[in-house]
Design an enzyme around this catalytic site. Structure first.
Site, mmCIF file in Angstrom:
data_model
loop_
_atom_site.group_PDB
_atom_site.id
_atom_site.type_symbol
_atom_site.label_atom_id
_atom_site.label_comp_id
_atom_site.label_asym_id
_atom_site.label_seq_id
_atom_site.Cartn_x
_atom_site.Cartn_y
_atom_site.Cartn_z
ATOM 1 C CD GLU A 16 -1.897 -2.714 -7.242
ATOM 2 O OE1 GLU A 16 -0.679 -2.917 -7.228
ATOM 3 O OE2 GLU A 16 -2.415 -1.641 -6.861
ATOM 4 C CB ALA A 21 -0.926 0.005 1.211
ATOM 5 C CE LYS A 24 5.373 2.882 1.498
ATOM 6 N NZ LYS A 24 5.423 1.610 0.813
#
Length: 228
Positions: free
Chosen positions: A109, A88, A127
């Site tokens: 995806e 991600a 992230k």
């Protein structure tokens, strides 16, 4: 950060991936380490009879390099995959909402993720954010002939949208599905509502906000592996 990616990839595979599964494989730097480790486990015999379904040409290349067979034609699939494993670009832990698509593959995806029983996300500590859109723009895949209309619509909403340019080709980035990508700067207050709203625009094929109903996140933070 590379060591964090290796650690979370190994942890996720050891704890969630079992023999005889149908797996969706995402795209990105963390997935590179996941594929390397999957290859080791397949060659050692600890994982058997796995079927892999790919989301991008980059993933196909990595699987081929590790001599792992894969499926790229989903037309005969009539049931959900067991797990889609992916990285991600941003993660909002409290809602398990994600931004994906900086690699330009978020349409496929999402097709793979939303047709899998579980979306398994692996990520390093960079992230994790408190609000989606903090570090990254929101990628939107747009039909080529619709890009002008969509950019005008976004401007009317006072949103800054940039057509993604491919440095190597010196022109707009073309996705595997032959579309353009717009990167939209915005802070996302309501991830689910924003995802649904933008999907209503004719010409938008997909937005890089993910809200899978069964998301598991394996991430590194505070010098340890955590799960959400």
């Amino acid at each position: 950060m590379e060591n964090q990616k290796i650690l979370v990839a190994k942890h996720a595979i050891d704890h969630y991936i079992k023999s005889n599964m149908n797996l969706g494989i995402g795209t990105g730097t963390t997935i590179y380490y996941a594929i390397k480790y999957l290859s080791e486990k397949i060659k050692s015999g600890s994982l058997k009879n796995l079927k892999f379904y790919t989301t991008s040409s980059d993933t196909k290349y990595l699987l081929s390099k590790e001599q792992i067979p894969y499926e790229s034609n989903f037309s005969k699939l009539n049931k959900n995959l067991d797990i889609a494993i992916d990285g991600a670009d941003e993660i909002l832990l409290e809602k398990k909402s994600l931004i994906k698509g900086m690699g330009g593959a978020h349409l496929m995806e999402k097709v793979i993720a939303y047709n899998s029983e579980t979306l398994l996300i692996i990520a390093d500590e960079t992230k994790i954010v408190k609000k989606l859109g903090t570090k990254m723009p929101i990628p939107i895949e747009v039909a080529q002939n619709a890009v002008g209309f969509i950019m005008t619509r976004l401007e009317e909403m006072n949103l800054e949208a940039t057509l993604r340019i491919c440095k190597e080709k010196k022109g707009p980035t073309i996705t595997d599905n032959n579309n353009y990508i717009l990167d939209v700067k915005m802070h996302v207050e309501n991830p689910e509502g924003t995802e649904k709203y933008f999907k209503l625009f004719p010409g938008i094929l997909e937005i890089g906000i993910f809200n899978h109903k069964n998301t598991r996140i394996v991430y590194y933070q505070d010098k340890q592996i955590k799960e959400a």
